[in-house]
Enzyme design. Structure first.
Site, mmCIF file in Angstrom:
data_model
loop_
_atom_site.group_PDB
_atom_site.id
_atom_site.type_symbol
_atom_site.label_atom_id
_atom_site.label_comp_id
_atom_site.label_asym_id
_atom_site.label_seq_id
_atom_site.Cartn_x
_atom_site.Cartn_y
_atom_site.Cartn_z
ATOM 1 N N HIS A 167 -1.088 6.153 8.752
ATOM 2 C CA HIS A 167 -0.315 4.957 9.072
ATOM 3 C C HIS A 167 1.161 5.187 8.767
ATOM 4 C CE1 HIS A 167 0.195 0.374 8.812
ATOM 5 N NE2 HIS A 167 1.320 0.836 8.277
ATOM 6 N N GLU A 168 1.453 5.660 7.558
ATOM 7 C CA GLU A 168 2.850 5.844 7.171
ATOM 8 C C GLU A 168 3.519 6.944 7.983
ATOM 9 O OE1 GLU A 168 4.202 3.592 5.363
ATOM 10 O OE2 GLU A 168 2.243 2.684 5.031
ATOM 11 N N GLU A 221 4.499 -2.410 12.495
ATOM 12 C CA GLU A 221 3.237 -2.455 11.758
ATOM 13 C C GLU A 221 2.002 -2.392 12.646
ATOM 14 O OE1 GLU A 221 3.264 -1.738 8.865
ATOM 15 O OE2 GLU A 221 5.333 -2.181 8.299
ATOM 16 N N GLY A 263 0.828 -1.195 0.000
ATOM 17 C CA GLY A 263 0.000 0.000 0.000
ATOM 18 C C GLY A 263 0.859 1.240 0.000
ATOM 19 N N ALA A 264 1.916 1.204 0.833
ATOM 20 C CA ALA A 264 2.842 2.327 0.938
ATOM 21 C C ALA A 264 4.072 1.841 1.687
ATOM 22 C CB ALA A 264 2.193 3.511 1.652
ATOM 23 N N MET A 265 5.107 2.682 1.725
ATOM 24 C CA MET A 265 6.344 2.351 2.428
ATOM 25 C C MET A 265 6.843 3.580 3.172
ATOM 26 S SD MET A 265 8.646 0.189 3.294
ATOM 27 C CE MET A 265 10.150 0.498 4.230
ATOM 28 N N GLU A 266 7.226 3.368 4.416
ATOM 29 C CA GLU A 266 7.507 4.433 5.363
ATOM 30 C C GLU A 266 8.921 4.982 5.288
ATOM 31 O OE1 GLU A 266 8.215 0.503 7.685
ATOM 32 O OE2 GLU A 266 6.840 1.256 6.158
ATOM 33 N N ASN A 267 9.484 5.138 4.110
ATOM 34 C CA ASN A 267 10.817 5.710 4.009
ATOM 35 C C ASN A 267 10.857 7.070 4.705
ATOM 36 O OD1 ASN A 267 11.443 3.605 1.948
ATOM 37 N ND2 ASN A 267 10.078 4.842 0.683
#
Length: 832
Positions: free
Chosen positions: A293-294, A316, A259-263
């Site tokens: 969330h991210e 998570e 869905g997304a990535m928390e870079n």
């Protein structure tokens, strides 16, 4: 590729202190590879004379490597490991130069050319162990370091990274130095981005997408940035530690697997969140939740990072909980927990009843391949549910105090479950260690059942618990509304701690007892006989959508457990869903009714009747929304009416007219939905698909065409689709998924029967060739889920026993076969 074991990581962590990475990437070297130059400065600890270790790198070509100025032999590279031998205590410098392959599977450095305008974009996805596809690294989360990044890109491109980037001329870009972060959190996104930039609280904020999506991003920019600012402010009210990075960019990128990535400082999202067709408010709510969330990950995961992958829940579960909670608190989307209850929570319940289940905080994650399998409904949905229960039991004040202690103790470092529990314990007198043992170290779902006893004027309630966890729940007691026969009114809501020491007096007999009302715990619930009768007649009369979500989940569980006939569930849906007002509930119930009940839990002979029931239900919803006052509800009804069409005439007329009578007009998303269903029904052909693709040549259009072509009920079309998936290896991750989604159809079981046994051998070979992302897609989307029979189960079990699937595929097959066995049991439970 060799996977890193926990023992190896612990050994290397004791040996090394990594200080600094200098990474230089050249993205102008062609379509297939890019150049990567890495300099790592590190210290070897200890008093021993010498020690050996290794650095990970997975190049197309390893050109040079030097350690402290001395050349290393590139031929010494063993798969993805370059040995570093005879290291003496003290400081060292490693230099590695390599050519790296671009990815078409969403792993490493993914490269995408937009079919709409021919523009090319690249971005990194380095989680969990794909760092080595981009740069050489000591690739484990507890060897944090500072990073300096430079990138050479085509002149027309913009380069985004973890820190503020500066164009220094001639296509050269330099990113600001990062704080200490883990290797997998380094991020680059480069291309001719369309950007919307602003500032908030002194920090640069930006949102970015492909140029072809610019009008759609611009249309929603205010909403996206408003949500971003609101969540950012709310987290600064919750957390004492300020946002730890120098900017906040959000890039919507193509063909993204997650869905997304928390870079840190550069969150990447799948660009389906840039809506190019009509969407419901629930879909907008989901986007807002993912943004929240991210952003939570900037603290949970980036500022404080897990020490090893057994504590992935520390990333998570917290981000999942905070995402839903903060969206509800800080944005206009105040009903997020209803959506969580009807969509995310069942994901956790289902995963927790399979043989692949694991504790929220497992103790035995032996290597990175095993860790990757735990990004599932347990780590997300169950973990978030456990935290919601913890907040209910502990109180939000003490919970947040414990979190802030945790941040203070471990910022820019790493932590474990034990560290987090110790931080919580410092904020409360409650026994959080015992709570963690009961909730985080165990598996399975408890089942709660009410037992109402006594005479009518003096009833008592005892809750029977199948399972061992303590629960703090609310119990809703409902009476029939004497002024409105269809409505139920809340008499009172009792707070109960389970196990009970004694029955709880409740007065006169209620019409309905709802356990876990408010959905604050994680458990399956059942109804007593009187309550079930009331619920069957009056579910839509419950006043609170979250209570209705609890009820619908209970009915869903009862179907899956063989206690409620599938036809009865469809009958309840047919009665009550036309009166439902919550969009998430309507969509969630219809998705389960169509995707599981009609497609798997009823027999092929019963399926036409099930589809008829669902089609009638959708028609009722459409009639109810003809006034135009409920566009989201109408859109959901139209989508599901298309999906459940057993005959082509109605939806073919919609496609020809370009509109549904009474609306909506058909946008590209609805047109592809209709064309896919017409393909399944044999009511369209290649010429129509090609014409639609000419009208919509976008990436989404390419996926729609692939899905339609694979769905055609034609032996040659099936053969072409199968070859594309399992033989040529040319499909990107998204085109593979689209093709797989079209291939298997319950209506075409006879046509594709010969491919069922082929699936197991060819999926194993495919996964071995193309790696974890395609293995996961092959197990999820290309599995013959429609084939609910003993032979399919037998073939699958033989594959697991006799073949050696890649771990990602083995896990998916294990889950799919368990779901198949469950479907067989459900059918057998209600066979006359």
């Amino acid at each position: 590729m060799s996977v890193l074991t926990r023992d190896e990581a612990q050994t290397r962590s004791r040996l090394l202190d990594v200080h600094h990475y200098t990474i230089d990437l050249d993205l102008t070297r062609g379509d297939d590879t890019f150049d990567s130059r890495t300099v790592i400065r590190f210290t070897v600890r200890g008093d021993t004379d010498t020690a050996d270790t290794f650095v990970e790198v997975k190049p197309a070509e390893l050109r040079t490597a030097t350690l402290d100025g001395h050349p290393l032999d590139p031929a010494a590279l063993d798969e993805n490991r370059l040995p570093l031998k005879d290291l003496t205590p003290g400081e060292h410098e490693l230099r590695v130069e390599a050519a790296m392959r671009y990815s078409r599977t969403g792993e490493g450095m993914h490269r995408f050319t937009d079919p709409t305008d021919g523009e090319t974009y690249v971005y990194t996805q380095l989680f969990l162990d794909d760092v080595q596809r981009v740069y050489a690294a000591f690739d484990q989360p507890d060897l944090k370091a500072v990073f300096d990044l430079t990138v050479t890109a085509p002149d027309s491109w913009t380069v985004l990274a973890n820190g503020i980037t500066e164009h220094t001329g001639d296509g050269h870009w330099k990113a600001a130095t990062t704080p200490r972060i883990s290797t997998y959190l380094v991020a680059v996104a480069a291309g001719p981005w369309h950007s919307v930039r602003t500032e908030h609280r002194g920090l640069p904020f930006g949102i970015h997408c492909r140029r072809s999506l610019a009008p759609h991003l611009d249309a929603d920019a205010d909403e996206i940035l408003d949500v971003t600012r609101a969540c950012f402010d709310r987290y600064h009210e919750k957390f004492t530690e300020p946002y730890p990075f120098d900017s906040y960019d959000q890039a919507f990128v193509p063909e993204f697997n997650a869905g997304a990535m928390e870079n840190p400082g550069l969150v990447t999202f799948r660009d389906e969140f840039v809506f190019r067709s009509a969407v419901t408010d629930t879909q907008r709510q989901t986007r807002a939740m993912v943004i929240a969330h991210e952003m939570a990950h900037m603290w949970f995961g980036d500022l404080v990072t897990l020490r090893w992958w057994d504590d992935i829940w520390l990333n998570e579960s917290f981000a999942e909980y905070m995402g839903y909670q903060t969206t509800a608190e800080a944005t206009r989307f105040t009903d997020t927990w209803t959506d969580f209850g009807v969509t995310r929570k069942p994901w956790g319940y289902d995963a927790d009843q399979r043989p692949s289940t694991h504790p929220v905080a497992p103790e035995d994650v032996r290597d990175t391949a095993s860790a990757l399998l735990n990004f599932d409904g347990i780590s997300y949905a169950k973990g978030a549910s456990a935290l919601r229960q913890l907040v209910t039991w502990l109180g939000e004040k003490d919970f947040l105090a414990g979190i802030n202690i945790h941040f203070e103790r471990h910022k820019f470092a790493n932590a474990s479950l034990a560290d987090f529990i110790d931080s919580l314990a410092a904020a409360t007198d409650r026994d959080v260690h015992a709570w963690a043992d009961a909730w985080l170290r165990t598996t399975g779902v408890d089942t709660l059942t009410p037992d109402v006893t006594g005479d009518n004027g003096s009833r008592s309630l005892h809750v029977a618990r199948k399972g061992e966890r303590p629960h703090r729940i609310a119990v809703g007691l409902y009476d029939r509304d004497l002024t409105d026969e269809g409505r139920l009114t809340l008499r009172t809501r009792l707070d109960l701690d389970l196990p009970q020491s004694e029955p709880r007096p409740i007065g006169k007999l209620p019409a309905l007892v709802v356990l876990n009302d408010g959905d604050l715990s994680y458990a399956k619930i059942r109804f007593d006989a009187d309550s079930f009768r009331t619920l069957s007649e009056g579910l839509s009369g419950l006043p609170d959508p979250l209570t209705r979500a609890v009820a619908w989940n209970a009915l869903r569980d009862a179907v899956r457990d063989g206690e409620l006939p599938a036809a009865a569930y469809l009958g309840i849906a047919r009665t009550h869903l036309p009166h439902e007002t919550d969009l998430a509930l309507v969509d969630g119930v219809l998705a389960f009714a169509a995707g599981q009940v009609a497609d798997r839990y009823v027999t092929p002979a019963q399926r036409p009747a099930a589809l008829t029931t669902l089609a009638e239900l959708c028609r009722d919803l459409m009639r109810r929304t003809e006034d135009g006052d409920h566009p989201g509800l109408r859109l959901i009804a139209v989508r599901h009416r298309i999906a459940t069409a057993a005959h082509p005439d109605t939806i073919a007329a919609w496609l020809a007219d370009g509109t549904v009578p009474g609306g909506p007009e058909l946008d590209p998303e609805l047109r592809w939905r209709i064309l896919t269903r017409l393909a399944v029904l044999g009511a369209t052909d290649e010429a129509a698909i090609a014409a639609e693709l000419d009208d919509d040549p976008s990436a989404t259009g390419q996926e729609g065409a692939a899905r339609c072509r694979a769905a055609l009920p034609d032996a040659e079309a099936k053969a072409r689709a199968w070859e594309a998936m399992f033989a040529t290896d040319d499909l990107s991750n998204y085109l593979f998924t689209a093709t797989a989604q079209g291939f298997w159809q319950p209506e075409q079981a006879d046509l594709v029967a010969g491919y069922v046994p082929r699936y197991y051998t060819e999926a194993v070979a495919l996964a071995a060739r193309r790696g974890p992302a395609i293995a996961e897609a092959a197990g999820r989307w290309a599995f013959p889920a429609h084939a609910v029979d003993a032979d399919t189960l037998r073939l699958g079990l033989e594959c697991l026993a006799g073949a050696d699937p890649l771990p990602a595929l083995r896990r998916k097959l294990t889950d799919q076969l368990d779901d198949l066995a469950r479907a067989l049991r459900v059918r057998e439970a209600h066979t006359d």
